[in-house]
Design an enzyme around this catalytic site. Structure first.
Site, mmCIF file in Angstrom:
data_model
loop_
_atom_site.group_PDB
_atom_site.id
_atom_site.type_symbol
_atom_site.label_atom_id
_atom_site.label_comp_id
_atom_site.label_asym_id
_atom_site.label_seq_id
_atom_site.Cartn_x
_atom_site.Cartn_y
_atom_site.Cartn_z
ATOM 1 N N ASN A 32 -47.532 49.240 4.760
ATOM 2 C CA ASN A 32 -48.450 50.326 4.331
ATOM 3 C C ASN A 32 -48.321 51.543 5.250
ATOM 4 O O ASN A 32 -49.059 52.511 5.125
ATOM 5 C CB ASN A 32 -49.902 49.825 4.299
ATOM 6 C CG ASN A 32 -50.427 49.489 5.694
ATOM 7 O OD1 ASN A 32 -49.708 49.646 6.684
ATOM 8 N ND2 ASN A 32 -51.669 49.046 5.778
ATOM 9 N N LEU A 59 -51.447 45.306 1.697
ATOM 10 C CA LEU A 59 -51.541 43.899 1.257
ATOM 11 C C LEU A 59 -52.985 43.458 1.065
ATOM 12 O O LEU A 59 -53.242 42.378 0.532
ATOM 13 C CB LEU A 59 -50.848 43.003 2.277
ATOM 14 C CG LEU A 59 -49.324 43.122 2.340
ATOM 15 C CD1 LEU A 59 -48.785 42.486 3.616
ATOM 16 C CD2 LEU A 59 -48.675 42.492 1.118
ATOM 17 N N SER A 125 -48.801 34.359 18.253
ATOM 18 C CA SER A 125 -48.769 34.967 19.581
ATOM 19 C C SER A 125 -49.204 33.968 20.642
ATOM 20 O O SER A 125 -50.044 33.099 20.394
ATOM 21 C CB SER A 125 -49.723 36.179 19.591
ATOM 22 O OG SER A 125 -49.922 36.638 20.914
ATOM 23 N N THR A 127 -51.058 34.513 22.782
ATOM 24 C CA THR A 127 -52.463 34.811 23.070
ATOM 25 C C THR A 127 -53.367 33.655 22.655
ATOM 26 O O THR A 127 -54.466 33.500 23.155
ATOM 27 C CB THR A 127 -52.858 36.150 22.390
ATOM 28 O OG1 THR A 127 -53.958 36.716 23.054
ATOM 29 C CG2 THR A 127 -53.142 35.984 20.934
ATOM 30 N N TYR A 150 -58.498 39.791 17.721
ATOM 31 C CA TYR A 150 -57.068 39.783 17.362
ATOM 32 C C TYR A 150 -56.497 38.385 17.601
ATOM 33 O O TYR A 150 -55.886 37.781 16.722
ATOM 34 C CB TYR A 150 -56.281 40.815 18.186
ATOM 35 C CG TYR A 150 -54.815 40.519 18.203
ATOM 36 C CD1 TYR A 150 -54.220 39.895 19.306
ATOM 37 C CD2 TYR A 150 -54.036 40.777 17.084
ATOM 38 C CE1 TYR A 150 -52.881 39.566 19.296
ATOM 39 C CE2 TYR A 150 -52.686 40.453 17.079
ATOM 40 C CZ TYR A 150 -52.117 39.841 18.183
ATOM 41 O OH TYR A 150 -50.790 39.497 18.171
ATOM 42 N N LYS A 154 -55.000 35.163 14.951
ATOM 43 C CA LYS A 154 -53.731 34.402 15.048
ATOM 44 C C LYS A 154 -54.033 32.899 15.022
ATOM 45 O O LYS A 154 -53.350 32.125 14.366
ATOM 46 C CB LYS A 154 -52.968 34.777 16.315
ATOM 47 C CG LYS A 154 -52.425 36.197 16.316
ATOM 48 C CD LYS A 154 -51.525 36.450 15.115
ATOM 49 C CE LYS A 154 -50.968 37.864 15.099
ATOM 50 N NZ LYS A 154 -50.158 38.126 13.860
ATOM 51 N N TYR A 178 -45.097 34.409 19.844
ATOM 52 C CA TYR A 178 -44.327 35.341 20.680
ATOM 53 C C TYR A 178 -44.979 35.451 22.052
ATOM 54 O O TYR A 178 -46.211 35.461 22.145
ATOM 55 C CB TYR A 178 -44.364 36.751 20.128
ATOM 56 C CG TYR A 178 -44.045 36.934 18.684
ATOM 57 C CD1 TYR A 178 -44.499 38.067 18.029
ATOM 58 C CD2 TYR A 178 -43.308 36.012 17.958
ATOM 59 C CE1 TYR A 178 -44.216 38.292 16.688
ATOM 60 C CE2 TYR A 178 -43.027 36.209 16.619
ATOM 61 C CZ TYR A 178 -43.488 37.358 15.992
ATOM 62 O OH TYR A 178 -43.219 37.578 14.658
ATOM 63 N N PHE A 179 -44.157 35.683 23.054
ATOM 64 C CA PHE A 179 -44.710 36.082 24.346
ATOM 65 C C PHE A 179 -44.722 37.599 24.356
ATOM 66 O O PHE A 179 -45.311 38.184 23.411
ATOM 67 C CB PHE A 179 -43.953 35.328 25.461
ATOM 68 C CG PHE A 179 -44.503 33.921 25.545
ATOM 69 C CD1 PHE A 179 -44.273 33.002 24.523
ATOM 70 C CD2 PHE A 179 -45.336 33.535 26.582
ATOM 71 C CE1 PHE A 179 -44.841 31.725 24.556
ATOM 72 C CE2 PHE A 179 -45.893 32.251 26.629
ATOM 73 C CZ PHE A 179 -45.648 31.352 25.618
ATOM 74 N N LEU A 201 -47.475 47.475 28.502
ATOM 75 C CA LEU A 201 -46.872 47.911 29.758
ATOM 76 C C LEU A 201 -45.566 48.680 29.587
ATOM 77 O O LEU A 201 -45.415 49.800 30.085
ATOM 78 C CB LEU A 201 -46.617 46.682 30.656
ATOM 79 C CG LEU A 201 -45.922 46.979 31.993
ATOM 80 C CD1 LEU A 201 -46.818 47.838 32.890
ATOM 81 C CD2 LEU A 201 -45.537 45.679 32.694
ATOM 82 N N ARG A 296 -57.801 44.754 34.269
ATOM 83 C CA ARG A 296 -58.160 45.036 32.868
ATOM 84 C C ARG A 296 -58.875 43.806 32.302
ATOM 85 O O ARG A 296 -58.371 42.683 32.441
ATOM 86 C CB ARG A 296 -56.910 45.356 32.041
ATOM 87 C CG ARG A 296 -57.167 45.624 30.580
ATOM 88 C CD ARG A 296 -55.913 46.096 29.851
ATOM 89 N NE ARG A 296 -54.926 45.011 29.726
ATOM 90 C CZ ARG A 296 -53.791 45.150 29.018
ATOM 91 N NH1 ARG A 296 -53.490 46.295 28.434
ATOM 92 N NH2 ARG A 296 -52.938 44.140 28.932
HETATM 93 C C1 WQD Z 1 -48.759 43.154 30.256
HETATM 94 C C2 WQD Z 1 -49.183 43.255 31.711
HETATM 95 C C3 WQD Z 1 -51.366 44.202 32.038
HETATM 96 C C4 WQD Z 1 -50.449 48.216 30.593
HETATM 97 C C5 WQD Z 1 -50.530 41.925 24.657
HETATM 98 C C6 WQD Z 1 -51.256 41.120 23.624
HETATM 99 C C7 WQD Z 1 -50.314 40.107 23.033
HETATM 100 C C8 WQD Z 1 -49.104 40.821 22.488
HETATM 101 C C9 WQD Z 1 -48.414 41.581 23.603
HETATM 102 C C10 WQD Z 1 -49.382 41.380 20.169
HETATM 103 C C11 WQD Z 1 -50.646 42.884 31.920
HETATM 104 C C12 WQD Z 1 -50.286 45.099 32.635
HETATM 105 C C13 WQD Z 1 -50.333 46.872 30.936
HETATM 106 C C14 WQD Z 1 -50.688 49.186 31.604
HETATM 107 C C15 WQD Z 1 -50.670 47.444 33.255
HETATM 108 N N1 WQD Z 1 -49.477 41.715 21.455
HETATM 109 N N2 WQD Z 1 -50.442 46.517 32.248
HETATM 110 N N3 WQD Z 1 -50.775 48.761 32.892
HETATM 111 O O1 WQD Z 1 -51.674 42.028 27.472
HETATM 112 O O2 WQD Z 1 -49.731 40.484 28.070
HETATM 113 O O3 WQD Z 1 -50.144 41.074 25.696
HETATM 114 O O4 WQD Z 1 -49.382 42.529 24.104
HETATM 115 O O5 WQD Z 1 -48.971 40.373 19.704
HETATM 116 O O6 WQD Z 1 -50.975 39.436 21.989
HETATM 117 O O7 WQD Z 1 -52.301 40.417 24.273
HETATM 118 O O8 WQD Z 1 -49.262 42.796 27.230
HETATM 119 O O9 WQD Z 1 -48.080 44.857 27.841
HETATM 120 O O10 WQD Z 1 -50.591 44.954 27.420
HETATM 121 O O11 WQD Z 1 -49.736 43.863 29.485
HETATM 122 O O12 WQD Z 1 -50.763 47.084 34.424
HETATM 123 O O13 WQD Z 1 -50.804 50.415 31.345
HETATM 124 O O14 WQD Z 1 -49.069 44.630 32.104
HETATM 125 O O15 WQD Z 1 -52.495 44.133 32.901
HETATM 126 O O16 WQD Z 1 -50.739 42.209 33.168
HETATM 127 P P1 WQD Z 1 -50.289 41.557 27.216
HETATM 128 P P2 WQD Z 1 -49.420 44.202 27.955
#
Ligand code: WQD
Length: 339
Positions: A32, A59, A125, A127, A150, A154, A178-179, A201, A296
């Site tokens: 979409n 959907l 995920s 998660t 979220y 899942k 997924y990781f 990140l 966070r």
């Molecule tokens: C990774 C690390 C932050 C941003 C999330 C979802 C997961 C999947 C992937 C969808 C953490 C640190 C992050 C920043 C930082 N999404 N960080 N500064 O939270 O492990 O997973 O995204 O499927 O379901 O939960 O990923 O990339 O947000 O964070 O220090 O500006 O980087 O604290 O330790 P996360 P992330």
């Protein structure tokens, strides 16, 4: 053989479309475009020289889902990416997430169970594990109370699929947990296109590196880890995409596969935030402007996969290193900003 990819213009979806086309599958995308751009079709086509069929609709509109399957009665498999995926937003707007992520799943499964034999891959995920008690995380680690709506969608999504497979033996499904997907296709024709300020990140790092963001905030360095920052399993998006194609092939070809299975999809290696920053500085040959700030809310200390099951039963293993992932993300960021 025709495969439907929902959310096929998204980050992981578009990379999976490329890998499916490379294996000779005919791909139909439904998207979409709420969190993706129609221009991604050009990127896919530039890589594979095959333009995927694309239908733009939501959907959540059940009648459109029904009519789609009437028009495409020869769909042999579905890879379902379409969902809202921002953890923070899901806390603010839970009903948007429950409606979007769950009603769409139900509508698709209703069509598949009416079709007879069908194959379904679900984008899940890590998660669902929350903060796992044991690392690396195996598929039989307990699914914990979700940290966000979220994450809950899942968990509930996996349960909906499992319950449906139980009473529909002709429906075969795999949930891929997924990781942390990162990086971009080596051609830099497709990659991650976060809308607004990136929550994740790696896109925040590359946008800081290119000067779009002033400074990266590192959320906490007082965790009980080697350098005090959180640990995650960063998997190259192309490795992740390949896992989807292999999982689909397992459903299509392996008659012994049980009709519902779950696989962790990661590298099996944990990297800290500071290690990711170091990797970026190495591949981009520049210092990254960052500062340490407070933790966070909702972050787990460490999460990385035990990939034994996917390695042995799918015959799949992640190949790219963290440096290769960051290098591809950086190449993509430079391409996007300079085009
Ligand atoms: C990774 C690390 C932050 C941003 C999330 C979802 C997961 C999947 C992937 C969808 C953490 C640190 C992050 C920043 C930082 N999404 N960080 N500064 O939270 O492990 O997973 O995204 O499927 O379901 O939960 O990923 O990339 O947000 O964070 O220090 O500006 O980087 O604290 O330790 P996360 P992330």
């Amino acid at each position: 053989m025709k495969i439907l990819v929902t959310g096929g213009l998204g980050f992981i979806g578009s990379h999976t479309v490329v890998e499916l086309q490379k294996k000779g599958y005919e791909v139909v995308i439904i998207d979409n475009c709420s969190n993706s751009s129609i221009k991604v079709i050009d990127g896919i086509t530039a890589i594979t020289s095959k333009k995927p069929v694309f239908e733009q609709f939501d959907l959540r509109e059940k009648d459109k889902v029904v009519s789609f399957f009437e028009r495409h009665h020869d769909i042999e498999g579905v890879i379902h990416f379409a969902a809202s995926k921002a953890v923070g937003e899901s806390v603010e707007k839970p009903l948007l997430y429950y409606e979007n992520n769950l009603s769409t799943l139900v509508y698709i499964l209703q069509q598949l169970t009416q079709k007879g034999a069908s194959n379904f891959i679900f984008s899940s995920s890590c998660t669902v594990y929350g903060q796992a008690d044991k690392l690396p995380i195996t598929e039989d680690a307990p699914v914990k109370a979700a940290e966000s709506p979220y994450g809950n969608t899942k968990q509930i999504g996996e349960e909906i699929i499992q319950d449906t497979c139980k009473v529909n033996p002709s429906l075969k499904a795999i949930s891929l947990r997924y990781f942390n997907p990162v990086g971009a296709h080596p051609s830099a024709e497709i990659g991650e296109l976060p809308i607004g300020v990136p929550q994740n990140l790696v896109p925040f790092i590359t946008q800081t590196g290119i000067g779009l963001r002033e400074q990266l905030s590192v959320f906490g360095d007082d965790y009980p880890t080697q350098d005090g920052t959180c640990i995650r399993d960063y998997i190259h998006v192309v490795d992740l995409a390949k896992a989807h194609v292999i999982a689909l092939q397992r459903l299509l070809e392996d008659k012994n596969a049980s009709n519902y299975e779950v696989f962790n999809v990661g590298t099996g290696k944990g990297s800290s935030v500071l290690e990711v920053i170091t990797s970026f500085e190495k591949v981009s040959d520049q210092k990254l402007n960052y500062k340490i700030v407070g933790r966070r809310e909702g972050d787990v200390i460490a999460a990385y996969a035990d990939t034994t099951k996917a390695n042995s039963q799918l015959g799949w293993k992640a190949e790219s290193t963290l440096d290769e992932s960051l290098s591809s993300a950086w190449k993509w960021e430079q391409k996007v900003r300079n085009s």
